[in-house]
Scaffold this active site. Structure first.
Site, PDB file in Angstrom:
ATOM      1  CG  PHE A  55      27.020  46.006  41.881  1.00 34.10           C
ATOM      2  CD1 PHE A  55      26.407  45.241  41.138  1.00 34.10           C
ATOM      3  CD2 PHE A  55      28.233  46.535  41.135  1.00 34.10           C
ATOM      4  CE1 PHE A  55      26.438  44.991  39.800  1.00 34.10           C
ATOM      5  CE2 PHE A  55      28.358  46.413  39.982  1.00 34.10           C
ATOM      6  CZ  PHE A  55      27.497  45.557  39.157  1.00 34.10           C
TER       7      PHE A  55
ATOM      8  CG  ASP B  66      34.409  46.594  45.090  1.00 29.86           C
ATOM      9  OD1 ASP B  66      34.886  47.567  44.625  1.00 29.86           O
ATOM     10  OD2 ASP B  66      33.614  46.013  44.452  1.00 29.86           O
TER      11      ASP B  66
ATOM     12  CE  LYS C  89      31.682  51.455  38.194  1.00 28.88           C
ATOM     13  NZ  LYS C  89      31.119  50.868  39.362  1.00 28.88           N
TER      14      LYS C  89
HETATM   15  C1  LIG Z   1      31.116  49.319  39.184  1.00 31.68           C
HETATM   16  C2  LIG Z   1      31.542  48.535  40.195  1.00 31.68           C
HETATM   17  C3  LIG Z   1      32.178  47.117  39.843  1.00 31.68           C
HETATM   18  C4  LIG Z   1      32.229  46.512  38.676  1.00 31.68           C
HETATM   19  O1  LIG Z   1      32.889  47.381  37.797  1.00 31.68           O
HETATM   20  P1  LIG Z   1      32.953  46.946  36.161  1.00 31.68           P
HETATM   21  O2  LIG Z   1      33.901  47.863  35.613  1.00 31.68           O
HETATM   22  O3  LIG Z   1      31.577  47.159  35.820  1.00 31.68           O
HETATM   23  O4  LIG Z   1      33.228  45.498  36.085  1.00 31.68           O
HETATM   24  C5  LIG Z   1      32.400  46.477  41.294  1.00 31.68           C
HETATM   25  N1  LIG Z   1      32.410  46.796  42.443  1.00 31.68           N
HETATM   26  C6  LIG Z   1      31.619  48.017  42.475  1.00 31.68           C
HETATM   27  C7  LIG Z   1      31.680  48.549  44.162  1.00 31.68           C
HETATM   28  C8  LIG Z   1      31.353  48.783  41.637  1.00 31.68           C
HETATM   29  O5  LIG Z   1      30.451  49.931  41.733  1.00 31.68           O
END
Ligand SMILES: *Cc1c(COP(=O)(O)O)cnc(C)c1O
Length: 412
Positions: free
Chosen positions: A150, A235, A264
């Protein structure tokens, strides 16, 4: 379920839920709790019921709700200067860069807003680096990703998702991505070609249900990227900034990515701020005019992010996540009933996975809600337990206590 635990819904809450259903895009299915206030690990609904937040807005409020020092920075900066665009300089960006790079050991940073934008930015940097530095033929760059990933919701990102819900109906998608099984270093090696410019991985897959790869996987990925001359892109939008008990989850394997994505909790839940952290070689390919964002690096975002990073470190939240996370994991294991398949996690990134026939994670979440704990299921059988990193030992024990009662009423 006993009557005393059935939550009465006020006319106000009912009307707000109805209005959402009537006017909103229907892309979410939230629990029917309407929140109005938050402080620390707690949130309150419009009926003034208090809940312990076990989701932390998907780890965006690691520092706890409405942290007073981050709020102070936000309010002060909002009264001074909010947005200049990058056509001009502002006095918050330089110290944000310096503090962020010093904290994370990065050479350079690229500020964006959402997590998905940070991911997209890294993909662009990796491709450009591939053409200009590695010498990959134009248009042939390949990026390897993992099944179950994700990384956000843009077209390119959902194009390489393996979740049918995320991608069905949204094609055609940009080419140039290859999917390999997560946690399998041999499969990763087999997928690498001279045109591989990057490997994009989550150190722990969050949305997939806190999937922790076998020990040594990230180290192997690092070594393969070095050997095949590809950029390792981690990520850490969910795993980063203390969640796993380390500033970055890559530290657990003693490696460094070429590009690291954070978002985040970078602004403690006050404001969307994300960043690509990089070494000189990779970020060096971006020249003026080749990438940007109207809001990226704005003074309000930078001031808020500086405060969010400061409290994370100064208030010992990363160490607390390691210590209290171990305690909470042990406590959840000790209360696991026959309905539980596995409790797993690192730091305060924890998941309780139920057996498929146990009656459903959604039901468990609704039961926990009635007891004053907000959790959200991911897929059908897994509940993430990711409270703010300021959680106390007593609060960890309360979470485990609520799970104990609710797990005992599941069918298995
Ligand atoms: C939440 C998340 C994203 C996307 O972040 P947004 O601010 O919602 O675009 C990307 N990668 C990971 C691992 C995430 O948990």
């Amino acid at each position: 379920m006993t009557d005393s635990l059935t939550l009465a819904r006020s006319p106000e809450a009912a009307s707000l839920i109805d209005l959402e259903a009537r006017y909103g895009a229907r892309n979410y299915k939230p629990l029917d709790v309407v929140l109005t206030r938050g402080e620390g690990v707690y949130v309150w609904d419009v009926e003034e019921r208090r809940y312990l937040d076990c989701l932390s807005a998907y780890s965006a409020v690691n520092q706890g709700h409405c942290h007073p020092k981050i709020r102070e920075a936000l309010v002060a900066q909002a009264g001074r200067l909010t947005l200049t665009s990058r056509a001009f300089r502002n006095d918050q960006l330089a110290p944000f860069y310096e503090e962020l790079c010093a904290l994370t050991g990065s050479h350079r940073a690229l500020p964006m807003n959402s997590g998905a934008e940070a991911v997209e930015s890294a993909l662009k940097v990796a491709r450009k680096w591939g053409y200009e530095v590695k010498g990959v033929p134009q248009g042939a760059a390949e990026i390897i990703v993992a099944a179950g990933n994700f990384h956000g919701r843009t077209l390119a990102i959902v194009g390489f998702s393996t979740d049918p819900q995320s991608r069905t109906g949204f094609g055609p998608f940009p080419p140039g991505f290859k999917v390999v099984p997560y946690g399998d270093a041999a499969a990763l090696e087999a997928a690498m070609t001279p045109n591989t410019v990057g490997v994009l991985l989550e150190p722990i897959q969050g949305e997939a249900g806190v999937i922790i790869p076998p020990p040594g996987y990230l180290r192997a990925a690092r070594a393969l990227c070095t050997r095949h001359r590809a950029l390792l892109i981690l990520d850490e939008i969910q795993t980063g900034l203390g969640r796993t008990g380390a500033l970055l989850a890559e530290e657990h394997e003693g490696i460094e990515a070429d590009l690291t994505l954070i978002g985040k909790a970078l602004a403690g839940g006050f404001y969307p701020v994300s960043a690509v952290l990089s070494n000189d070689e990779a970020m060096g390919v971006l020249k003026p005019g080749e990438h940007g964002s109207t809001f990226g690096g704005n003074p309000l975002a930078c001031a808020v992010a500086r405060a969010a990073l400061r409290v994370l470190v100064e208030e010992g939240m990363i160490e607390n996540a390691a210590r209290i996370g171990a305690r909470l994991q042990a406590a959840l294991r000790s209360v696991a009933s026959a309905a539980v398949k596995e409790v797993r996690g690192r730091g305060l990134m924890i998941a309780v996975e139920l057996h498929p026939d146990a009656g459903g994670a959604r039901r468990l979440c609704e039961g926990l809600q009635r007891r004053g704990f907000l959790c959200k299921e991911t897929h059908d059988h897994t509940i993430r337990v990711c409270p703010p990193l300021i959680l106390t030992a007593a609060q960890a024990d309360e979470i485990a206590g609520a799970f104990e009662v609710e797990l005992s009423v599941l069918s298995r």
